[in-house]
Design an enzyme around this catalytic site. Structure first.
Site, short mmCIF file in Angstrom:
data_model
loop_
_atom_site.label_atom_id
_atom_site.label_comp_id
_atom_site.label_asym_id
_atom_site.label_seq_id
_atom_site.Cartn_x
_atom_site.Cartn_y
_atom_site.Cartn_z
N GLU A 1 -9.25 8.29 -46.37
CA GLU A 1 -9.24 7.25 -47.39
C GLU A 1 -10.21 6.12 -47.11
O GLU A 1 -10.51 5.82 -45.97
CB GLU A 1 -7.83 6.61 -47.47
CG GLU A 1 -6.76 7.56 -47.92
CD GLU A 1 -5.40 6.88 -48.07
OE1 GLU A 1 -5.29 5.66 -47.76
OE2 GLU A 1 -4.46 7.57 -48.49
N HIS B 1 -4.31 8.47 -32.17
CA HIS B 1 -4.33 7.41 -33.19
C HIS B 1 -4.16 5.99 -32.65
O HIS B 1 -3.14 5.33 -32.89
CB HIS B 1 -3.25 7.68 -34.25
CG HIS B 1 -3.42 9.02 -34.91
ND1 HIS B 1 -2.52 9.52 -35.83
CD2 HIS B 1 -4.37 9.98 -34.78
CE1 HIS B 1 -2.93 10.71 -36.23
NE2 HIS B 1 -4.04 11.01 -35.60
N TYR C 1 -2.43 19.37 -40.62
CA TYR C 1 -3.59 20.18 -40.23
C TYR C 1 -3.27 21.68 -40.25
O TYR C 1 -4.15 22.49 -40.47
CB TYR C 1 -4.08 19.79 -38.83
CG TYR C 1 -4.72 18.44 -38.81
CD1 TYR C 1 -5.73 18.11 -39.71
CD2 TYR C 1 -4.31 17.46 -37.91
CE1 TYR C 1 -6.31 16.86 -39.71
CE2 TYR C 1 -4.88 16.21 -37.90
CZ TYR C 1 -5.88 15.91 -38.80
OH TYR C 1 -6.45 14.66 -38.80
N TYR D 1 -0.03 0.61 -47.75
CA TYR D 1 -1.03 1.61 -48.11
C TYR D 1 -0.48 3.05 -48.06
O TYR D 1 -1.23 4.01 -48.16
CB TYR D 1 -2.32 1.38 -47.31
CG TYR D 1 -2.97 0.13 -47.85
CD1 TYR D 1 -3.90 0.19 -48.87
CD2 TYR D 1 -2.52 -1.14 -47.46
CE1 TYR D 1 -4.40 -0.96 -49.47
CE2 TYR D 1 -3.01 -2.30 -48.05
CZ TYR D 1 -3.96 -2.20 -49.05
OH TYR D 1 -4.43 -3.33 -49.66
N GLN E 1 -7.55 10.46 -27.64
CA GLN E 1 -8.47 9.66 -28.45
C GLN E 1 -8.62 8.24 -27.89
O GLN E 1 -9.37 7.44 -28.43
CB GLN E 1 -7.97 9.59 -29.90
CG GLN E 1 -7.88 10.95 -30.55
CD GLN E 1 -7.07 10.93 -31.86
OE1 GLN E 1 -6.60 9.89 -32.30
NE2 GLN E 1 -6.94 12.10 -32.48
#
Ligand code: HEC
Length: 475
Positions: free
Chosen positions: A345, A253, A366, A355, A184
């Site tokens: 979210e 991430h 997943y 959070y 990513q």
């Protein structure tokens, strides 16, 4: 002439579609459901000995007098619903609840197609609009920013930054930093100094290589700024860089988005696939950070005086935030965060707060394995909105233009897996409506309300920049 097309579909709370990421009907939770619930509730949840699980309104106890968790544990022996106390763990029961939500929404989707394309004209949220392709043939575009009505910069994940003017796409800007294009990672966010072009800084985030640790390549999110003239990057300054020992293996991430406010730059870093680090204040991953525009650490950051804490941290417990924007009226910092399966979210971020990831979440792994049964805990913040199933929530932007006046100050939200554009109506800090504006458009990596009032979408795999242009409105 006004057209009334009955294809607008406003969903009061939650919506989603694609299953590329969610893999509904796969994994541990599916097996669990099929092995212990399906005999009575049916393979497709449509009922049998027990009722259909697709219509929550018809449930007599759950959601009314009892939580799903307590009901499944206790059962209703009189009516023939067994007790699963001791047979299932709390996280397993929670993952079954997420699974049932997924199937409910998938079934609703199949039964009612959302938005129909009519002669290339779409209608949703009170407008008819067309979708125009502005740029094509981009290689995995990631982020777009505008410096004039219809011109700006766009990043390609592989490591190119390009200027565009209208439909004209420039060559890659020369001399930008080399990126570590892993998974990513790559060239990610681009943004302009709030006073651009008077203060002509261009900010970039990307995954930077940290070399090798124990024979394995490592990398981490890095932020720089520089100036661009004659398509050449120069005067580069490092705004944020983690020390080499905090670089991580793997391509998962990185975050990362920017938001500017009152002389500060906020930026996000995902948990880099190490979820427990999101709760660890000594690590920069799984956090939102705040620095001065030149990278200095503000002396009043929430954790500057906490021993071992990373001083730039603004909030923590953030899994993989790929959307940030300031509410134009209230100045609040809004964030979107990729959750796990069923836990995407939208948050409003306040300095120093936690959070929750991965201690609390509305999602599961997943593969359908449970993470936790906990969706809340004292000392941890609740999202303003979440999606089950996940839409793979990505770029966000408050609409600030004049072309869609009804949408002013509402939050545009892109979805990757769902291939959707959502519009969240916000009132007094609460999300009161979630409308799907477009779907099946391709993976929406970024969304921008441009100075010309049109809404631009960065379509990741399709390699396009498209825009929504209104053709008509109706009451
Ligand atoms: C032996 C058959 C049987 C099995 C196995 C079974 N159920 Fe049920 N279930 C029922 C029956 C019968 C009802 C209806 C009870 C009633 O009418 O109050 C029911 C009702 C429910 C309801 C609706 C509750 C409400 O408020 O009306 C839920 C939710 C539910 N079951 C979930 C599950 C889950 C999750 C599993 C698997 C872990 C499961 N059930 C396994 C028979 C079964």
């Amino acid at each position: 002439m006004r057209h009334f097309i009955l294809s607008i579909f406003t969903i009061a709370s939650i919506a989603s579609s694609t299953f590329a990421q969610n893999r509904i009907g796969t994994g541990e939770v599916d097996k669990l459901y099929q092995s212990i619930c399906a005999s009575c509730h049916g393979e497709e949840l449509r009922g049998g000995l027990g009722g259909s699980l697709l219509d929550k309104d018809a449930w007599k106890q759950v959601g009314k007098t009892q939580s799903f968790m307590d009901y499944v544990k206790e059962g209703n022996l009189e009516m023939g619903m067994p007790s699963f106390e001791g047979a299932l763990t709390d996280p397993q029961i929670r993952s079954l609840e997420i699974y049932i939500d997924e199937v409910i929404q998938k079934t609703a989707r199949e039964d009612q197609p959302l938005i129909k394309e009519i002669d290339g004209v779409y209608s949703a949220g009170g407008y008819q609009f067309k979708v125009e392709t502005i740029l094509d043939g981009l290689n995995r575009p990631w982020s777009v920013v505008f410096f004039s009505e219809d011109s700006g910069f766009i990043t390609e994940k592989g490591g190119n930054l390009r200027m565009f003017c209208g439909e004209e796409l420039g060559d890659p800007v020369r001399g930008i930093p080399e990126v570590w294009a892993q998974g990513q990672g790559g060239l990610l966010e681009v943004a302009l100094h709030p006073d651009y072009p008077k203060t002509p800084w261009v900010y970039l985030s990307y995954s930077a290589s940290g070399g090798e640790v124990d024979g394995k390549a490592v990398g981490m999110t890095k932020v720089v700024r520089g100036r661009i003239s004659n398509n050449q990057w120069s005067e580069e300054q490092v705004i944020f860089e983690a020390p080499l020992e905090l670089h991580r293996v793997g391509g998962a991430h990185f975050g990362s988005r920017f938001a500017f406010k009152d002389g500060y730059l906020f930026f996000s870093i995902g948990d880099r696939g190490s979820m427990e680090m999101a709760q660890d204040l000594s690590k920069p991953n799984g956090k939102i950070h705040r620095v001065h525009e030149d990278g200095r650490v503000p002396t009043d950051n929430p954790f500057v005086n906490v021993a071992d804490a990373y001083p730039t941290i603004w909030t923590y417990g953030n899994r993989n935030p790929q959307g940030l924007d300031i509410h134009p009226a209230t100045g609040e910092l809004w964030e979107s965060e990729h959750g796990p399966r069923g836990g995407d979210e939208i948050n409003v971020l306040e300095g120093g707060k936690n959070y929750g990831w991965p201690t609390i979440t509305y999602g599961m792994h997943y593969n359908g394995k449970p993470i936790t049964e906990k969706t809340s805990q004292p000392g941890m913040e609740q999202p303003k909105h979440y999606w089950t199933p996940s839409i793979a929530v990505c770029g966000i932007d408050f609409y600030e233009g004049d072309a869609f006046p009804e949408w002013k100050n509402q939050l545009l939200v892109g979805g990757l897996a769902s291939q959707e554009l959502h519009l969240l109506e916000i009132e007094e800090g609460r999300v009161i409506h979630d409308t799907i504006i477009l779907h099946d458009v391709g993976r929406v990596r970024d969304v921008a309300s441009a100075p010309n009032g049109y809404i631009y979408l960065v379509l990741d795999k399709l390699g396009k920049l498209v825009r929504l242009v209104p053709t008509d409105s109706f009451e």
